[in-house]
Design a protein around this motif. Sequence first.
Motif, PDB file in Angstrom:
ATOM      1  N   ALA A   1       8.295   6.201  -8.292  1.00 24.08           N
ATOM      2  CA  ALA A   1       9.537   5.470  -8.050  1.00 24.08           C
ATOM      3  C   ALA A   1       9.376   4.166  -7.147  1.00 24.08           C
ATOM      4  O   ALA A   1      10.007   2.861  -7.507  1.00 24.08           O
ATOM      5  CB  ALA A   1      10.348   6.076  -7.021  1.00 24.08           C
ATOM      6  N   ILE A   2       8.051   4.100  -6.387  1.00 32.22           N
ATOM      7  CA  ILE A   2       7.561   2.762  -5.703  1.00 32.22           C
ATOM      8  C   ILE A   2       6.770   1.896  -6.731  1.00 32.22           C
ATOM      9  O   ILE A   2       6.888   0.638  -6.551  1.00 32.22           O
ATOM     10  CB  ILE A   2       6.609   3.255  -4.669  1.00 32.22           C
ATOM     11  CG1 ILE A   2       7.668   4.535  -3.783  1.00 32.22           C
ATOM     12  CG2 ILE A   2       6.426   1.984  -3.735  1.00 32.22           C
ATOM     13  CD1 ILE A   2       6.433   5.045  -2.778  1.00 32.22           C
ATOM     14  N   VAL A   3       5.926   2.640  -7.547  1.00 30.49           N
ATOM     15  CA  VAL A   3       5.202   1.834  -8.630  1.00 30.49           C
ATOM     16  C   VAL A   3       6.178   1.167  -9.515  1.00 30.49           C
ATOM     17  O   VAL A   3       6.042  -0.226  -9.913  1.00 30.49           O
ATOM     18  CB  VAL A   3       4.268   2.815  -9.491  1.00 30.49           C
ATOM     19  CG1 VAL A   3       3.742   1.855 -10.497  1.00 30.49           C
ATOM     20  CG2 VAL A   3       3.152   3.045  -8.418  1.00 30.49           C
TER      21      VAL A   3
ATOM     22  N   MET B   1       0.994  -1.004   0.004  1.00 33.03           N
ATOM     23  CA  MET B   1      -0.095  -0.180   0.063  1.00 33.03           C
ATOM     24  C   MET B   1       0.932   1.243   0.139  1.00 33.03           C
ATOM     25  O   MET B   1       1.625   1.272   0.874  1.00 33.03           O
ATOM     26  CB  MET B   1      -0.900   0.116   1.360  1.00 33.03           C
ATOM     27  CG  MET B   1      -1.511  -1.214   1.632  1.00 33.03           C
ATOM     28  SD  MET B   1      -2.865  -1.748   0.199  1.00 33.03           S
ATOM     29  CE  MET B   1      -2.974  -3.321   0.992  1.00 33.03           C
ATOM     30  N   ILE B   2       0.704   2.135  -0.978  1.00 34.47           N
ATOM     31  CA  ILE B   2       1.377   3.480  -1.105  1.00 34.47           C
ATOM     32  C   ILE B   2       0.643   4.527  -0.739  1.00 34.47           C
ATOM     33  O   ILE B   2      -0.328   4.956  -1.361  1.00 34.47           O
ATOM     34  CB  ILE B   2       1.707   3.557  -2.513  1.00 34.47           C
ATOM     35  CG1 ILE B   2       2.777   2.122  -2.709  1.00 34.47           C
ATOM     36  CG2 ILE B   2       2.774   4.726  -2.624  1.00 34.47           C
ATOM     37  CD1 ILE B   2       3.014   1.813  -4.266  1.00 34.47           C
TER      38      ILE B   2
ATOM     39  N   ALA C   1      -0.462  13.451  -7.842  1.00 33.92           N
ATOM     40  CA  ALA C   1      -0.250  12.634  -6.667  1.00 33.92           C
ATOM     41  C   ALA C   1       0.013  11.318  -6.973  1.00 33.92           C
ATOM     42  O   ALA C   1       0.795  10.939  -6.452  1.00 33.92           O
ATOM     43  CB  ALA C   1      -1.677  12.621  -5.870  1.00 33.92           C
ATOM     44  N   ILE C   2      -0.519  10.900  -8.082  1.00 34.78           N
ATOM     45  CA  ILE C   2      -0.105   9.523  -8.505  1.00 34.78           C
ATOM     46  C   ILE C   2       1.180   9.596  -9.220  1.00 34.78           C
ATOM     47  O   ILE C   2       2.205   8.493  -8.677  1.00 34.78           O
ATOM     48  CB  ILE C   2      -1.145   9.035  -9.624  1.00 34.78           C
ATOM     49  CG1 ILE C   2      -2.648   9.045  -9.196  1.00 34.78           C
ATOM     50  CG2 ILE C   2      -0.769   7.664 -10.240  1.00 34.78           C
ATOM     51  CD1 ILE C   2      -2.728   8.465  -8.077  1.00 34.78           C
ATOM     52  N   TRP C   3       1.882  10.549  -9.751  1.00 34.39           N
ATOM     53  CA  TRP C   3       3.017  10.674 -10.086  1.00 34.39           C
ATOM     54  C   TRP C   3       3.995  10.683  -9.093  1.00 34.39           C
ATOM     55  O   TRP C   3       5.256   9.913  -9.387  1.00 34.39           O
ATOM     56  CB  TRP C   3       3.234  11.620 -11.029  1.00 34.39           C
ATOM     57  CG  TRP C   3       4.552  12.142 -11.810  1.00 34.39           C
ATOM     58  CD1 TRP C   3       5.176  11.357 -12.809  1.00 34.39           C
ATOM     59  CD2 TRP C   3       5.319  13.114 -11.629  1.00 34.39           C
ATOM     60  NE1 TRP C   3       6.237  11.877 -13.223  1.00 34.39           N
ATOM     61  CE2 TRP C   3       6.605  12.906 -12.334  1.00 34.39           C
ATOM     62  CE3 TRP C   3       5.662  13.884 -10.572  1.00 34.39           C
ATOM     63  CZ2 TRP C   3       7.827  13.701 -12.128  1.00 34.39           C
ATOM     64  CZ3 TRP C   3       6.784  14.766 -10.416  1.00 34.39           C
ATOM     65  CH2 TRP C   3       7.855  14.685 -11.355  1.00 34.39           C
TER      66      TRP C   3
ATOM     67  N   VAL D   1       1.709   5.244 -17.774  1.00 32.28           N
ATOM     68  CA  VAL D   1       0.859   6.479 -17.568  1.00 32.28           C
ATOM     69  C   VAL D   1       1.840   7.390 -16.477  1.00 32.28           C
ATOM     70  O   VAL D   1       1.554   8.569 -16.622  1.00 32.28           O
ATOM     71  CB  VAL D   1      -0.343   6.130 -16.396  1.00 32.28           C
ATOM     72  CG1 VAL D   1      -0.181   5.772 -14.839  1.00 32.28           C
ATOM     73  CG2 VAL D   1      -1.380   7.500 -16.424  1.00 32.28           C
ATOM     74  N   MET D   2       2.789   6.899 -15.826  1.00 30.80           N
ATOM     75  CA  MET D   2       3.837   7.790 -15.089  1.00 30.80           C
ATOM     76  C   MET D   2       4.447   8.638 -16.285  1.00 30.80           C
ATOM     77  O   MET D   2       4.773   9.695 -15.763  1.00 30.80           O
ATOM     78  CB  MET D   2       4.682   6.751 -14.325  1.00 30.80           C
ATOM     79  CG  MET D   2       3.862   6.242 -13.205  1.00 30.80           C
ATOM     80  SD  MET D   2       3.202   7.352 -12.037  1.00 30.80           S
ATOM     81  CE  MET D   2       2.730   6.174 -10.682  1.00 30.80           C
TER      82      MET D   2
END
Length: 291
Positions: free
Chosen positions: A121-123, A56-57, A115-117, A215-216
């Motif tokens: 690095a974790i995704v 969970m991020i 926020a998603i961007w 998407v990033m």
Amino acid sequence: MSDRKPIRKAVFPVAGLGTRFLPATKAIPKELLPIVDRPLIQYAVDEAREAGIEQMIFVTGRGKTALVENFDIAYELEATMAARGKDLSVLEATRFTPGNLITVRQQEPMGLGHAIWCARAIVGDEPFAILLPDELMVGQPGCIKQMVEAYNEVGGNLVSVLEVPEEEVSSYGVIAPGAVNGALTEVKGLVEKPKMAEAPSNKIVSGRYILQPEVMRILKTQGKGAGGEIQLTDAMAQMIGQQPFHAVTFAGRRFDCGSKTGFVEATLALALERPDMGDEVRKIATRLLAQ
């Protein structure tokens, strides 16, 4: 056998200030406000866990440390409860396997896409889920599990949708639909808050996503959109036609807990379904309505 990567990670954008719930949210993150006796964020985390998501991020902001501490071990509380012979199982859902909760800061409120961007690095190079905790999705199985099952069939990108009355479409993002196969609808386009007469459908995007990591890269260079913010919808729209893109019509109910009336509705609806309190709450509601 499919070489499709499994959905192991979920991003929770929780940096918002919760100004609509002031003064309650002056010192408490809105995601910790309870629906009956569980914080709003807990419902979203439990939904992700049910779908097999491991990591969970949380994309947080200033003043959100209590949100992370909610999922820590409360030694003093647990020791006191244990000494008094109280059941500790009520706290089990608030615990993570060490390392499975990761937080990253969104220093400026620049929109959902930004926020998603922040979690890029974790995704890494994996597909991932997004859950907006303000959208409380109640169903069996949960919304993300329904979407993961669909993803295992078709891959690509998915959004959850719900059908609403036509007069409500201008408040939401709406899909332009293609072929329909049961709960799956091909997405041909995305329109943010269209006028009722111009809406391509009455299927609104409802706060749950499964997206490919590409998407990033789009978000990295994307300019500001509606409201002067970096919009996730704009980035998703660029992926349509480049990768499979489907909508999953959620078999369940949605409560908009970003609004005070939606929050009250969710509290009442879930309280009425509780075997330990439903009958009593129904009597209270009936009495209040009769006044």
